[in-house]
Write a protein that holds these residues in place. Structure first.
Motif, PDB file in Angstrom:
ATOM      1  N   GLY A 176      48.964 -32.187  59.108  1.00 31.83           N
ATOM      2  CA  GLY A 176      47.523 -32.299  59.336  1.00 31.83           C
ATOM      3  C   GLY A 176      46.979 -33.706  59.420  1.00 31.83           C
ATOM      4  N   ARG A 177      47.832 -34.717  59.366  1.00 31.22           N
ATOM      5  CA  ARG A 177      47.333 -36.110  59.460  1.00 31.22           C
ATOM      6  C   ARG A 177      47.082 -36.464  60.926  1.00 31.22           C
ATOM      7  NH1 ARG A 177      47.726 -37.702  53.916  1.00 31.22           N
ATOM      8  NH2 ARG A 177      48.010 -35.640  52.972  1.00 31.22           N
ATOM      9  N   ARG A 178      46.045 -37.289  61.144  1.00 30.73           N
ATOM     10  CA  ARG A 178      45.691 -37.628  62.520  1.00 30.73           C
ATOM     11  C   ARG A 178      45.534 -39.135  62.744  1.00 30.73           C
ATOM     12  NH1 ARG A 178      47.516 -33.564  62.929  1.00 30.73           N
ATOM     13  NH2 ARG A 178      46.814 -31.617  63.928  1.00 30.73           N
ATOM     14  N   ARG A 179      45.254 -39.905  61.685  1.00 29.93           N
ATOM     15  CA  ARG A 179      45.104 -41.375  61.832  1.00 29.93           C
ATOM     16  C   ARG A 179      46.389 -42.020  61.305  1.00 29.93           C
ATOM     17  NH1 ARG A 179      41.040 -40.244  58.760  1.00 29.93           N
ATOM     18  NH2 ARG A 179      41.494 -41.837  57.172  1.00 29.93           N
ATOM     19  N   LEU A 180      47.402 -42.079  62.216  1.00 32.72           N
ATOM     20  CA  LEU A 180      48.722 -42.570  61.804  1.00 32.72           C
ATOM     21  C   LEU A 180      48.801 -44.079  61.970  1.00 32.72           C
ATOM     22  CD1 LEU A 180      49.220 -39.531  62.029  1.00 32.72           C
ATOM     23  CD2 LEU A 180      51.428 -40.045  63.118  1.00 32.72           C
ATOM     24  N   ALA A 181      49.618 -44.703  61.102  1.00 31.43           N
ATOM     25  CA  ALA A 181      49.947 -46.130  61.276  1.00 31.43           C
ATOM     26  C   ALA A 181      51.460 -46.258  61.260  1.00 31.43           C
ATOM     27  CB  ALA A 181      49.330 -46.966  60.159  1.00 31.43           C
ATOM     28  N   ALA A 209      44.813 -37.306  67.783  1.00 28.55           N
ATOM     29  CA  ALA A 209      45.616 -38.159  66.891  1.00 28.55           C
ATOM     30  C   ALA A 209      45.651 -39.590  67.429  1.00 28.55           C
ATOM     31  CB  ALA A 209      47.031 -37.610  66.790  1.00 28.55           C
ATOM     32  N   THR A 210      45.707 -40.554  66.499  1.00 26.63           N
ATOM     33  CA  THR A 210      45.798 -41.981  66.908  1.00 26.63           C
ATOM     34  C   THR A 210      46.972 -42.626  66.178  1.00 26.63           C
ATOM     35  OG1 THR A 210      44.329 -42.602  65.094  1.00 26.63           O
ATOM     36  CG2 THR A 210      43.310 -42.214  67.272  1.00 26.63           C
ATOM     37  N   LEU A 211      47.487 -43.708  66.783  1.00 26.18           N
ATOM     38  CA  LEU A 211      48.599 -44.437  66.149  1.00 26.18           C
ATOM     39  C   LEU A 211      48.296 -45.929  66.198  1.00 26.18           C
ATOM     40  CD1 LEU A 211      51.500 -44.422  64.919  1.00 26.18           C
ATOM     41  CD2 LEU A 211      52.350 -44.744  67.247  1.00 26.18           C
ATOM     42  N   GLU A 212      48.169 -46.511  65.001  1.00 28.22           N
ATOM     43  CA  GLU A 212      47.937 -47.955  64.895  1.00 28.22           C
ATOM     44  C   GLU A 212      49.277 -48.627  64.572  1.00 28.22           C
ATOM     45  OE1 GLU A 212      45.723 -50.971  61.696  1.00 28.22           O
ATOM     46  OE2 GLU A 212      45.602 -48.810  61.421  1.00 28.22           O
ATOM     47  N   ALA A 233      42.801 -53.475  51.327  1.00 29.94           N
ATOM     48  CA  ALA A 233      41.635 -54.383  51.462  1.00 29.94           C
ATOM     49  C   ALA A 233      40.610 -53.816  52.431  1.00 29.94           C
ATOM     50  CB  ALA A 233      42.124 -55.748  51.947  1.00 29.94           C
ATOM     51  N   ARG A 234      41.000 -52.787  53.187  1.00 31.83           N
ATOM     52  CA  ARG A 234      40.068 -52.191  54.157  1.00 31.83           C
ATOM     53  C   ARG A 234      39.138 -51.196  53.440  1.00 31.83           C
ATOM     54  NH1 ARG A 234      43.725 -49.992  59.173  1.00 31.83           N
ATOM     55  NH2 ARG A 234      44.922 -51.879  59.667  1.00 31.83           N
ATOM     56  N   ALA A 238      38.455 -46.934  56.987  1.00 36.26           N
ATOM     57  CA  ALA A 238      39.172 -47.705  58.023  1.00 36.26           C
ATOM     58  C   ALA A 238      40.683 -47.636  57.829  1.00 36.26           C
ATOM     59  CB  ALA A 238      38.732 -49.162  57.981  1.00 36.26           C
ATOM     60  N   ARG A 239      41.091 -46.875  56.800  1.00 35.79           N
ATOM     61  CA  ARG A 239      42.541 -46.783  56.531  1.00 35.79           C
ATOM     62  C   ARG A 239      43.148 -45.585  57.279  1.00 35.79           C
ATOM     63  NH1 ARG A 239      41.257 -46.924  50.275  1.00 35.79           N
ATOM     64  NH2 ARG A 239      40.648 -49.097  50.005  1.00 35.79           N
ATOM     65  N   PRO A 240      44.472 -45.649  57.530  1.00 31.92           N
ATOM     66  CA  PRO A 240      45.154 -44.498  58.126  1.00 31.92           C
ATOM     67  C   PRO A 240      45.255 -43.377  57.091  1.00 31.92           C
ATOM     68  CG  PRO A 240      46.751 -46.178  57.520  1.00 31.92           C
ATOM     69  CD  PRO A 240      45.392 -46.769  57.274  1.00 31.92           C
ATOM     70  N   ASP A 241      45.507 -42.147  57.532  1.00 30.02           N
ATOM     71  CA  ASP A 241      45.750 -41.070  56.557  1.00 30.02           C
ATOM     72  C   ASP A 241      47.252 -40.755  56.465  1.00 30.02           C
ATOM     73  OD1 ASP A 241      44.636 -38.290  58.731  1.00 30.02           O
ATOM     74  OD2 ASP A 241      46.272 -39.755  58.923  1.00 30.02           O
ATOM     75  N   ALA A 242      48.047 -41.562  57.229  1.00 24.50           N
ATOM     76  CA  ALA A 242      49.506 -41.380  57.143  1.00 24.50           C
ATOM     77  C   ALA A 242      50.194 -42.640  57.650  1.00 24.50           C
ATOM     78  CB  ALA A 242      49.942 -40.189  57.987  1.00 24.50           C
ATOM     79  N   ILE A 243      51.309 -42.978  57.038  1.00 26.00           N
ATOM     80  CA  ILE A 243      52.071 -44.170  57.439  1.00 26.00           C
ATOM     81  C   ILE A 243      53.514 -43.778  57.718  1.00 26.00           C
ATOM     82  CG2 ILE A 243      53.040 -46.386  56.641  1.00 26.00           C
ATOM     83  CD1 ILE A 243      50.491 -46.711  54.932  1.00 26.00           C
TER      84      ILE A 243
END
Ligand code: RIB
Length: 335
Positions: A176-181, A209-212, A233-234, A238-243
């Protein structure tokens, strides 16, 4: 004063040839003669002169292994697999650590060539194809480790890293994570670019979904720690929900930073997955999900290919063996 084979033969009351057989082909000598010669060797403190034997045989009984980072358990596990297979063939492994430094890598290749090693196994830093081609043309069989030989000019043993990167990112999306880094680097390292490419593919298939990409200077715990602290520090939004960390050492560093902070929970706030499945992954404070590489099998298989090339010589057929990575789910992604 060095002790000679003749002195050992005289003390054991056997011929010099029998002493040589005891050292190289003990199965051809009666047990009591073996014992008598070994007792004479111990008594006199005889040490065989491998340099002389190498000159006669033309090749040493060692294999040169160059790894990227001897501090990474992935490579020490790989070295163990290579060593175990080499021992079955009566060979030993000389380990060199390039530490991501091309000058050191070349220095080890020069040293192993001068030592007339039986062959070279290498996890190359960059495109070492020309240097390795010269090494082989001058008679030293060479097998690539952890890097597929895409032009089939070398035998190689690797893992399908694009598939591994896809598997890691797909797993984060499936929980279910969508803001990946993606945390990893330098992107010049083939392993990093391949894993990132796989992750991009998985994210592209998932609407919303996004990938930073957070590039690091190395695949180390310290670089992972720094990446984790930068994320803390963010602002929370502004943080990812998965790394997805490019290897377990980076993931351990990220986990350290988040865990020491205490405000951000793994996996509650940020799910985390690494790559390699080194022993520390399962023992981490939050057991780490990872994409397993069969590190010992990679080393073992690479020696198999090297022995075949050493036997078949210059016209040996080169084989590229690619293992499939395996997803290992643990607490850091909710397993
Ligand atoms: O050396 C960097 C990484 O590449 C290791 O962690 C392992 O994943 C290898 O494939």
């Amino acid at each position: 004063m060095t002790v000679s084979v003749r002195e050992v033969a005289a003390l054991a009351k056997v011929s010099v040839g029998t002493v040589s057989n005891v050292m190289n082909r003990p199965e051809k000598v009666s047990p009591d003669t073996v014992e008598r010669v070994q007792a004479a060797i111990r008594t006199l403190g005889f040490v065989r002169n491998d340099a002389a034997r190498q000159l006669r045989a033309g090749r040493s009984r060692s294999i040169g292994l160059v790894v990227l980072d001897v501090g990474n358990p992935f490579f020490t596990d790989l070295a163990r697999g290579a060593e175990n297979r080499a021992a079955e063939a009566g060979l030993t492994v000389l380990l060199g650590n390039s530490d991501d430094d091309e000058e050191r890598e070349n220095a080890y290749l020069d040293l192993f060539e001068e030592q007339r090693v039986h062959g070279v196994l290498i996890s190359p830093i960059g495109d070492a194809a020309d240097r390795l081609a010269r090494l082989r043309e001058r008679g030293t069989p060479t097998v690539l480790l952890d890097r597929q030989s895409d032009n089939h000019n070398f035998s190689s043993v690797s893992v399908d890293d694009p598939a591994g990167g896809y598997t890691a990112a797909r797993h984060l999306l499936e929980i279910g994570r969508r803001r990946l880094a993606f945390v990893g680097g330098p992107v010049s390292l083939q392993q990093v670019t391949d894993r990132l490419a796989g992750a991009r593919l998985a994210v592209a298939e998932q609407p919303g979904a996004t990938l930073e990409v957070i590039e690091t200077a190395a695949l180390s715990v310290l670089e992972g720690r720094a990446a984790g602290e930068a994320l803390l520090a963010r602002a929370a939004t502004a943080r990812p929900d998965a790394i997805f960390a490019a290897n377990d050492l980076l993931a351990m560093g990220v986990l350290q930073a988040l865990n020491m902070n205490g405000q951000v929970l793994v996996p509650g706030d940020i799910a985390l997955i690494g790559y390699d499945d080194i022993a520390f992954a399962s023992a981490a404070v939050v057991p780490l999900s990872s994409v397993r590489q069969p590190s010992e099998l990679i080393g073992h298989t690479a020696v198999d290919l090297l022995l075949r090339e050493a036997t078949e010589g210059a016209d040996a057929e080169h084989e590229q063996i690619v293992f499939q990575p395996e997803l290992i789910v643990r607490a850091s992604t909710g397993g």
